[in-house]
Design a protein around this motif. Structure first.
Motif, short mmCIF file in Angstrom:
data_model
loop_
_atom_site.label_atom_id
_atom_site.label_comp_id
_atom_site.label_asym_id
_atom_site.label_seq_id
_atom_site.Cartn_x
_atom_site.Cartn_y
_atom_site.Cartn_z
N UNK A 149 -59.81 97.34 -79.75
CA UNK A 149 -59.13 96.20 -79.43
C UNK A 149 -58.39 95.50 -80.26
N UNK A 150 -58.43 95.83 -81.80
CA UNK A 150 -57.53 95.26 -82.72
C UNK A 150 -56.79 96.42 -83.42
N UNK A 185 -54.03 101.83 -84.57
CA UNK A 185 -53.21 101.74 -83.28
C UNK A 185 -52.08 100.69 -83.52
N UNK A 186 -50.87 100.75 -83.99
CA UNK A 186 -49.94 99.86 -84.36
C UNK A 186 -49.59 98.67 -83.29
N UNK A 187 -49.67 99.07 -82.02
CA UNK A 187 -49.28 98.20 -80.87
C UNK A 187 -50.77 97.08 -80.70
N UNK A 188 -51.98 97.58 -80.64
CA UNK A 188 -53.20 96.69 -80.98
C UNK A 188 -53.17 95.79 -82.30
N UNK A 189 -52.84 96.75 -83.44
CA UNK A 189 -53.00 95.59 -84.41
C UNK A 189 -52.26 94.63 -84.72
N UNK A 190 -50.92 94.70 -84.01
CA UNK A 190 -50.11 93.66 -83.55
C UNK A 190 -50.64 92.39 -83.06
N UNK A 191 -51.84 92.38 -82.71
CA UNK A 191 -52.25 90.92 -82.02
C UNK A 191 -52.49 90.15 -83.47
N UNK A 192 -53.24 90.60 -84.40
CA UNK A 192 -53.58 90.16 -85.35
C UNK A 192 -52.80 89.84 -86.52
N UNK A 228 -41.85 92.41 -86.03
CA UNK A 228 -42.83 92.11 -84.88
C UNK A 228 -42.24 92.38 -83.53
N UNK A 229 -40.97 92.31 -83.39
CA UNK A 229 -40.44 92.36 -82.05
C UNK A 229 -40.62 93.60 -81.41
N UNK A 230 -41.09 94.92 -82.23
CA UNK A 230 -41.23 96.10 -81.48
C UNK A 230 -42.55 96.15 -80.74
N UNK A 231 -43.33 95.47 -80.92
CA UNK A 231 -44.52 95.35 -80.21
C UNK A 231 -45.02 94.14 -79.43
N UNK A 232 -45.13 94.15 -78.11
CA UNK A 232 -45.51 93.31 -77.19
C UNK A 232 -46.44 92.19 -77.55
N UNK A 233 -47.76 92.76 -77.93
CA UNK A 233 -48.83 92.03 -78.25
C UNK A 233 -48.57 91.34 -79.74
N UNK A 234 -47.47 91.57 -80.27
CA UNK A 234 -47.20 90.77 -81.51
C UNK A 234 -46.61 89.42 -81.32
N UNK A 235 -46.08 88.99 -79.90
CA UNK A 235 -45.41 87.88 -79.59
C UNK A 235 -44.84 87.13 -80.51
N UNK A 236 -43.38 88.21 -80.91
CA UNK A 236 -42.87 87.50 -82.00
C UNK A 236 -42.19 86.24 -82.18
N UNK A 237 -41.99 85.60 -81.06
CA UNK A 237 -41.24 84.38 -80.85
C UNK A 237 -42.19 83.19 -81.32
N UNK A 238 -43.68 83.52 -81.46
CA UNK A 238 -44.61 82.54 -81.61
C UNK A 238 -45.24 82.82 -83.08
N UNK A 239 -44.38 83.03 -84.02
CA UNK A 239 -45.12 83.47 -85.28
C UNK A 239 -44.54 82.77 -86.59
#
Length: 251
Positions: A149-150, A185-192, A228-239
């Protein structure tokens, strides 16, 4: 190797058992219950509610050395957690005194409702705190072993301090943290860890009047929005840096 949730809970139980065994059972304290409204559900400098207002409710109970808590938070269909509408944080922990230092160990399950994938994960945590007069110092680590998951594992190191202003209902707070880990998994790791390893900080004030606590925090990170913007789960606008207001009622 990715650990199953069952194995993680078993490992946490073995970690907490020595602390619990060292304390005789006592009558349970009356549980503390609270409701809160935050202008943003912000954790480790990252918005978990897409920068929107988030209500929550929580409960905390103790019995001897054992501590248990639960918190339900509205995530407002957060992009960071795959459109999840809410998260439930369930924690089991134990504490003990070593001289003037309080040591705590805990395991927390983060359970997401409405996510577009299996978003749930578990963290193991430890912390130490020391109080001298109106000042409290603390430091700790939270580790999420490798889970799908992460997208790998995640280690969060943190330290902070808070001090009550003598003769007033005001408290000032400050803290710093650093998140790192192995990425499978870079896409999932972008969550945290949006954009990779990063540091965060917090400076705040609280005003307590009876059951009501008002707080205002300035939080920020060194997350690169471009990375961060390369990954949707990073939600780069809110970091990025922001002010977070909160009001809490305890009973």
């Amino acid at each position: 190797m990715t650990m199953t949730h069952k194995a993680l809970w078993a490992a946490a139980a073995s970690m907490l058992a020595p602390i619990v065994a060292a304390h005789p059972a006592t009558a349970q304290d009356r549980p503390a219950i609270g409701v809160e409204l935050d202008s943003d559900e912000n954790r480790r400098g990252l918005s978990w509610s897409g920068g929107r207002v988030s209500p929550s409710a929580d409960i905390f109970a103790t019995r001897g050395a054992l501590e248990a808590s639960g918190r339900i938070v509205a995530l407002r269909e957060s992009d960071r957690h795959g459109g999840a509408g809410l998260v439930g944080d369930l924690t089991l922990g134990a504490s003990t005194l070593v001289g003037p230092v309080t040591l705590r160990g805990r395991v927390t399950g983060h359970l997401f409702g409405g996510a577009g994938f299996d978003a749930d994960y578990i963290e193991l945590g430890s912390a130490a705190s020391y109080t001298l007069g109106p000042v409290q110092l603390n430091a700790g680590a939270d580790y999420a072993p490798s889970q799908d998951a992460i997208g790998g594992d995640n280690l969060y190191l943190h330290a902070g301090a808070q001090a009550g202003v003598p003769g007033t209902p005001w408290t000032v707070l400050a803290g710093v943290g650093h998140s790192t880990g192995q990425t499978d998994n870079a896409a999932r790791a972008a969550r945290l860890r949006p954009g990779g390893d990063y540091s965060d900080w917090r400076i705040g004030v609280e005003h307590v009047a009876g059951p009501v606590t008002l707080g205002l925090d300035y939080v920020g990170t060194d997350v690169s929005e471009r990375a961060a913007s390369a990954f949707p789960l990073a939600d780069a606008r809110h970091s990025g840096d922001r002010l977070v207001g909160r009001v809490r009622f305890s009973f």
